[in-house]
Structures are given as C-alpha cells and as structure tokens.
Design a protein around this motif. Sequence first.
Motif, PDB file in Angstrom:
ATOM      1  N   ALA A  95       0.992  -0.721   0.074  1.00 25.20           N
ATOM      2  CA  ALA A  95       0.256   0.139   0.371  1.00 25.20           C
ATOM      3  C   ALA A  95       1.006   1.737   0.095  1.00 25.20           C
ATOM      4  CB  ALA A  95      -0.866   0.314   1.265  1.00 25.20           C
ATOM      5  N   THR A  96       2.302   0.499   0.579  1.00 19.72           N
ATOM      6  CA  THR A  96       2.983   2.211   0.977  1.00 19.72           C
ATOM      7  C   THR A  96       3.406   2.959  -0.745  1.00 19.72           C
ATOM      8  OG1 THR A  96       3.775   1.956   2.428  1.00 19.72           O
ATOM      9  CG2 THR A  96       5.815   2.964   2.028  1.00 19.72           C
ATOM     10  N   ASN A 169      -5.914   3.782  11.844  1.00 18.39           N
ATOM     11  CA  ASN A 169      -3.979   3.586  12.469  1.00 18.39           C
ATOM     12  C   ASN A 169      -3.722   4.889  13.047  1.00 18.39           C
ATOM     13  OD1 ASN A 169      -1.945   2.399  13.819  1.00 18.39           O
ATOM     14  ND2 ASN A 169      -0.425   2.238  11.117  1.00 18.39           N
ATOM     15  N   ASP A 197      -7.377   4.738   2.780  1.00 18.62           N
ATOM     16  CA  ASP A 197      -6.421   4.302   2.459  1.00 18.62           C
ATOM     17  C   ASP A 197      -7.479   2.763   3.791  1.00 18.62           C
ATOM     18  OD1 ASP A 197      -4.360   2.276   4.280  1.00 18.62           O
ATOM     19  OD2 ASP A 197      -2.730   3.969   4.789  1.00 18.62           O
ATOM     20  N   TYR A 200      -7.112  -1.685   6.855  1.00 17.19           N
ATOM     21  CA  TYR A 200      -7.375  -2.509   7.297  1.00 17.19           C
ATOM     22  C   TYR A 200      -9.202  -3.347   7.111  1.00 17.19           C
ATOM     23  CZ  TYR A 200      -2.969  -1.122   9.700  1.00 17.19           C
ATOM     24  OH  TYR A 200      -1.547  -1.338   9.592  1.00 17.19           O
ATOM     25  N   SER A 228      -4.264  -3.995   0.773  1.00 16.82           N
ATOM     26  CA  SER A 228      -2.689  -4.817   0.598  1.00 16.82           C
ATOM     27  C   SER A 228      -2.893  -5.756   1.904  1.00 16.82           C
ATOM     28  CB  SER A 228      -1.620  -3.430   1.751  1.00 16.82           C
ATOM     29  OG  SER A 228      -1.012  -4.737   2.679  1.00 16.82           O
ATOM     30  N   LYS A 231      -1.837  -7.157   5.424  1.00 17.82           N
ATOM     31  CA  LYS A 231      -3.114  -6.794   6.190  1.00 17.82           C
ATOM     32  C   LYS A 231      -3.978  -7.961   6.843  1.00 17.82           C
ATOM     33  CE  LYS A 231      -0.476  -3.563   6.907  1.00 17.82           C
ATOM     34  NZ  LYS A 231      -0.316  -2.973   7.934  1.00 17.82           N
ATOM     35  N   LYS A 239       4.477  -7.491   1.070  1.00 18.85           N
ATOM     36  CA  LYS A 239       4.595  -6.176   0.202  1.00 18.85           C
ATOM     37  C   LYS A 239       3.674  -6.224  -1.069  1.00 18.85           C
ATOM     38  CE  LYS A 239       5.529  -2.389   1.893  1.00 18.85           C
ATOM     39  NZ  LYS A 239       5.424  -1.780   3.096  1.00 18.85           N
TER      40      LYS A 239
HETATM   41  C1  LIG Z   1      -2.960   2.657   7.509  1.00 20.13           C
HETATM   42  C2  LIG Z   1      -1.975   1.958   6.464  1.00 20.13           C
HETATM   43  N1  LIG Z   1      -1.652   2.042   5.560  1.00 20.13           N
HETATM   44  C3  LIG Z   1      -0.201   1.501   4.817  1.00 20.13           C
HETATM   45  C4  LIG Z   1      -0.085   1.120   5.443  1.00 20.13           C
HETATM   46  C5  LIG Z   1       1.094  -0.209   4.597  1.00 20.13           C
HETATM   47  O1  LIG Z   1       1.521  -1.209   3.682  1.00 20.13           O
HETATM   48  P1  LIG Z   1       1.866  -1.946   3.410  1.00 20.13           P
HETATM   49  O2  LIG Z   1       3.008  -2.689   3.684  1.00 20.13           O
HETATM   50  O3  LIG Z   1       0.985  -2.511   2.473  1.00 20.13           O
HETATM   51  O4  LIG Z   1       2.674  -0.929   2.139  1.00 20.13           O
HETATM   52  C6  LIG Z   1      -0.093   0.483   6.455  1.00 20.13           C
HETATM   53  C7  LIG Z   1       0.945  -0.229   7.802  1.00 20.13           C
HETATM   54  O5  LIG Z   1       1.237  -0.580   8.554  1.00 20.13           O
HETATM   55  C8  LIG Z   1      -0.937   0.936   7.280  1.00 20.13           C
HETATM   56  O6  LIG Z   1      -0.746   1.122   8.146  1.00 20.13           O
END
Ligand SMILES: Cc1ncc(COP(=O)(O)O)c(C=O)c1O
Length: 380
Positions: A95-96, A169, A197, A200, A228, A231, A239
């Motif tokens: 997701a990053t 989060n 985003d 979750y 993503s 999770k 990733k």
């Molecule tokens: C709110 C949120 N967005 C994005 C991510 C990143 O996800 P990914 O590991 O798939 O890049 C996280 C990971 O902790 C997250 O908590």
Amino acid sequence: MHIPSKLPDVGTTIFAVMSALANEHSAINLSQGFPDFSCPEELIESVHRFMREGYNQYPPMSGVPQLRQAIADKYASLYQTALDADTEVTVTSGATEALFCAITALVNPGDEVIIFDPAYDAYEPVIQLSGGITRRIKLSYPDYAIDWHQVKACINAKTRLIILNNPHNPTGSILTSHDIQNLQALVSNTPVFLLADEVYEHIVFDGSQHQSLLRFEDLRARSFVVSSFGKTYHMTGWKIGYCIAPPDMSAEFRKIHQFNTFTTCTPMQYALAEFLQYSGYYRSLGEFYQNKRNHFLARMKSSRFKALPCHGTYFQLMSYADITDQHDIEFARKLTTESGIASIPVSVFYGDGCDEKVLRFCFAKDTETLDKAAEILCKI
Ligand SMILES: Cc1ncc(COP(=O)(O)O)c(C=O)c1O
C-alpha cells in the motif's frame, strides 16, 4: 558532498526505533504492526509452485491480469461494485507504493491536502515531496471521530485532496454512514479528490460495516482506494498492495507506478490470484481479530491502563493517565527498557506532537504473547 534535504524533518521512524529498542532489551514487541503468526500455508505452497513452474519474470506493469480480475471480483461480491480489472485496478509493491503514486499523481506545488491527526506517517512526506501543503485536522479524543465542521472550514480553492484512513491506524476508529453522508455533502460540488487508505478493510468489529468508498458511486468517481494483502493474509513482508480508481485517474497513477517500481513480485501475484478465487479467508478476519482484541482486553481488566474504544484494525489504544504524567515517548521507552513491553507512543502521529498519555499496542500476536504482555502490564 552534502545533499540539501528534501525531507529535513524526517528521521528514523518510531517503528524502527521501538523495534530496535525491543530487540536490545528482549522486550515483547507490541509496537510495530505485524503478526507473530504465520500466513495461510496454502499461500506459501502456491508461491513455491508458481516459482517452480517458471513464473519468475516481469509481470505486466499494472499487475498480472488474474490478480486484477480476482480483486475486481472480490469487490463485485462484497459491495456489488463493478470494476474494470484492466483500467481500474493496479497492483503495487505494498500500500505504501500505492499511497506514493496516488499522492504524487495528484498533488502539485501549493496544493493543500487534508489529513486527520493522529495520522499514519506515510502521507505527509509524500505531500511535501510534491510541494503540497499538509492541513492537519485533529480527531476528537477519546473516540477519534472526524469533526466535519472543521473539515468544511478547512476546504478552500487550493484543497486538492482529502486522505481518509478507514479503519484508522493508530486509533482503531472507523467511519460511520453518518461520516460518509457528511463527506458526500462536503465534496459534492467541489473538485476535491479523495484517497482512502483501507488496508485494514476486513478488520472491523462488533457487527459494524466497513464503509469502503467503493460502496458509493459518487465518492468512488473521485477516489483512489488503496489496500494491502499484507494485513489480510498475515504476510506484511510480501509488500503486495493495490489501488482502485476510475480509468482516467488510474492512467495517471500508472504513469508514476511505471517509473517507480514498474511492477511487483510475479509468483506472489499468481498465488494471491488463486487464493482469492477459492478462499473467503478475509470474510472471517474481523471475527479472528475481534477475538484477539477481546482476549487482550479481558487479560488487561485488572490493569491501571484504560482501554480506549477500538472498532477496527489490530491496534488497541490504552490511556496511562492514571499511572503517570510522563510524556508518552518517555513512558514508552521506560516500558520497553524496564518492563520489557514495546508499544508506540501516539504523540508521534500528531503534527504538533500532542501528548494525550496514550500508547498503541498491536494485538496481532499469539495468545501466549498477549497473555505474557498483559501479565506484565497489569503489574504497572
Ligand atoms: C494505515 C496504513 N497504511 C498503509 C500501510 C502500509 O501497507 P504496506 O505494508 O502494504 O505497504 C500500513 C502499514 O502498517 C498502514 O498501517
């Protein structure tokens, strides 16, 4: 040679700092958000099989078609949302990467982006790299709800984007249908884009419904929705994430993705496509984590920590205001080095470092780990 920093305020993230401290002091690590149990065995077998069968070269830039179709099918079945897998779904390296591409595609110098504090730490640096201006709005303590009057007051001609993280989060709050109505009313006659985003998305508790922006045609038409697999299937290290957006928006998104990572790991994409097609694993994830939350809270009942409401994610916030008035960063360090429990101080998620005397504990852990942690915490 000296590089003038593009991100002068960014240092090592608190997650790396607390995890390193946890390792150094052999502490139980409830800081960083990853499970200490394994992902489904079938997925591992399946990755091996695809590797052996030769699926080891570059996949298509937007992701393997089978995986994009499986993602589209999932949302058709969950929300009756019709997605075109070719033009609306892009697979990313977590997701990053999707967040990076979406923000970079949208934000120009001087554009304003609204985010909600306490905010996940991956948004602001990317806004800054694009020359954007971050406008932070505080969620209300202790339920961490959005004050829509403040959002309305913040929107102006320069507002380009609102970033929503749902479930949220670090707080575990979720958007309600009332929030969605407010959002719809606020953006309807504006050119404001949305970035949801939703990593979750399947971890929502107590019978609540996840208010994905994919459910609402009017919102979906202006949204990048990011998720993503890390999770959902307990493999944060793979990733693999994705972004869903209307065709024009996806086309711009892909221009950035193409020259960022170009694509992501081939055998894992095939394995996930297969797994998604036959497994409804994600449908029971909410219950799985609700049991963990309840177990942790039951074990923490006699402690002096006070649990704040947690409606989703695998994070539980705890107020320690009845224990000490130490700053949360100091207290989190002390808890790690002296008591052997690592957590995350919530002040680090605030633009102004607001200290509400609250720590974040990750409960994506085995029962044994949670029991041991709670036993120690109850003595504090
Ligand atoms: C709110 C949120 N967005 C994005 C991510 C990143 O996800 P990914 O590991 O798939 O890049 C996280 C990971 O902790 C997250 O908590």
